[in-house]
Design an enzyme around this catalytic site. Structure first.
Site, PDB file in Angstrom:
ATOM      1  N   CYS A  33       0.823  -1.213   0.000  1.00  0.00           N
ATOM      2  CA  CYS A  33       0.000   0.000   0.000  1.00  0.00           C
ATOM      3  C   CYS A  33       0.855   1.261   0.000  1.00  0.00           C
ATOM      4  O   CYS A  33       0.348   2.352  -0.217  1.00  0.00           O
ATOM      5  CB  CYS A  33      -0.945   0.013   1.193  1.00  0.00           C
ATOM      6  N   CYS A 102      -2.335  -2.992   8.553  1.00  0.00           N
ATOM      7  CA  CYS A 102      -2.025  -1.653   9.085  1.00  0.00           C
ATOM      8  C   CYS A 102      -1.562  -1.763  10.538  1.00  0.00           C
ATOM      9  O   CYS A 102      -0.675  -1.033  10.968  1.00  0.00           O
ATOM     10  CB  CYS A 102      -3.245  -0.743   8.987  1.00  0.00           C
TER      11      CYS A 102
HETATM   12 FE1  FES Z   1      -1.635  -0.037   4.256  1.00  0.00          FE
HETATM   13 FE2  FES Z   1      -3.351   0.798   5.992  1.00  0.00          FE
HETATM   14  S1  FES Z   1      -3.728   0.399   3.906  1.00  0.00           S
HETATM   15  S2  FES Z   1      -1.210   0.639   6.252  1.00  0.00           S
END
Ligand code: FES
Length: 143
Positions: A33, A102
């Protein structure tokens, strides 16, 4: 979808900022991400006196770092090393499954900061044996 606790920590994150000349700094990122989390520790006699964080990431990453800093403040480094991403998720009252990674960032950022503290002070932490946050080994993230 998000608990009140997550929303609260996202809207009013605790311990945001930096510590100058921090005893330990840890930065980790998630390759998928692209989110980045950085944690600063002020440590005295193995007690975490202060902790600050900066997170360039999604709301769940911000909420995870915020709650994680609250969990380790005033604790010993050993107590902080025992904190898993699962404990972070529990403290938030849960995260959606796609957001579990996360919370892994928070666990890894704490460990990386303590690793840094250990390196600067010639302390080896048994708990950190085999810990390598740069590796993409998030196999525990779906727990
Ligand atoms: Fe990657 Fe939250 S979407 S840290």
């Amino acid at each position: 979808m998000y608990t009140e606790k997550v929303m609260d920590h996202f809207m009013n994150p605790r311990n945001v900022g930096e510590i100058e000349n921090a005893a330990g700094v840890g930065q980790v990122g998630n390759a998928k991400c692209g989110d980045i989390m950085k944690i600063y520790l002020d440590v005295e006699d193995e007690i975490i006196k202060d902790v600050k964080f900066k997170t360039f990431g999604c709301g769940s990453a911000i909420a995870s770092s915020s709650v994680a800093t609250e969990m380790i403040k005033g604790k010993t480094v050993h107590e902080a090393l025992a904190i898993t991403n699962k404990a972070v998720v529990e403290a938030l009252g849960g995260l959606p499954p796609v957001k579990i990674h996360c919370s892994v960032l928070a666990e890894e950022a704490i460990k990386t900061a303590i690793l840094d503290y250990g390196k600067k002070n010639n302390i080896t932490f048994k708990e950190l044996e085999g810990f390598n946050p740069t590796e993409d080994h998030h196999d525990h993230e779906e727990e």
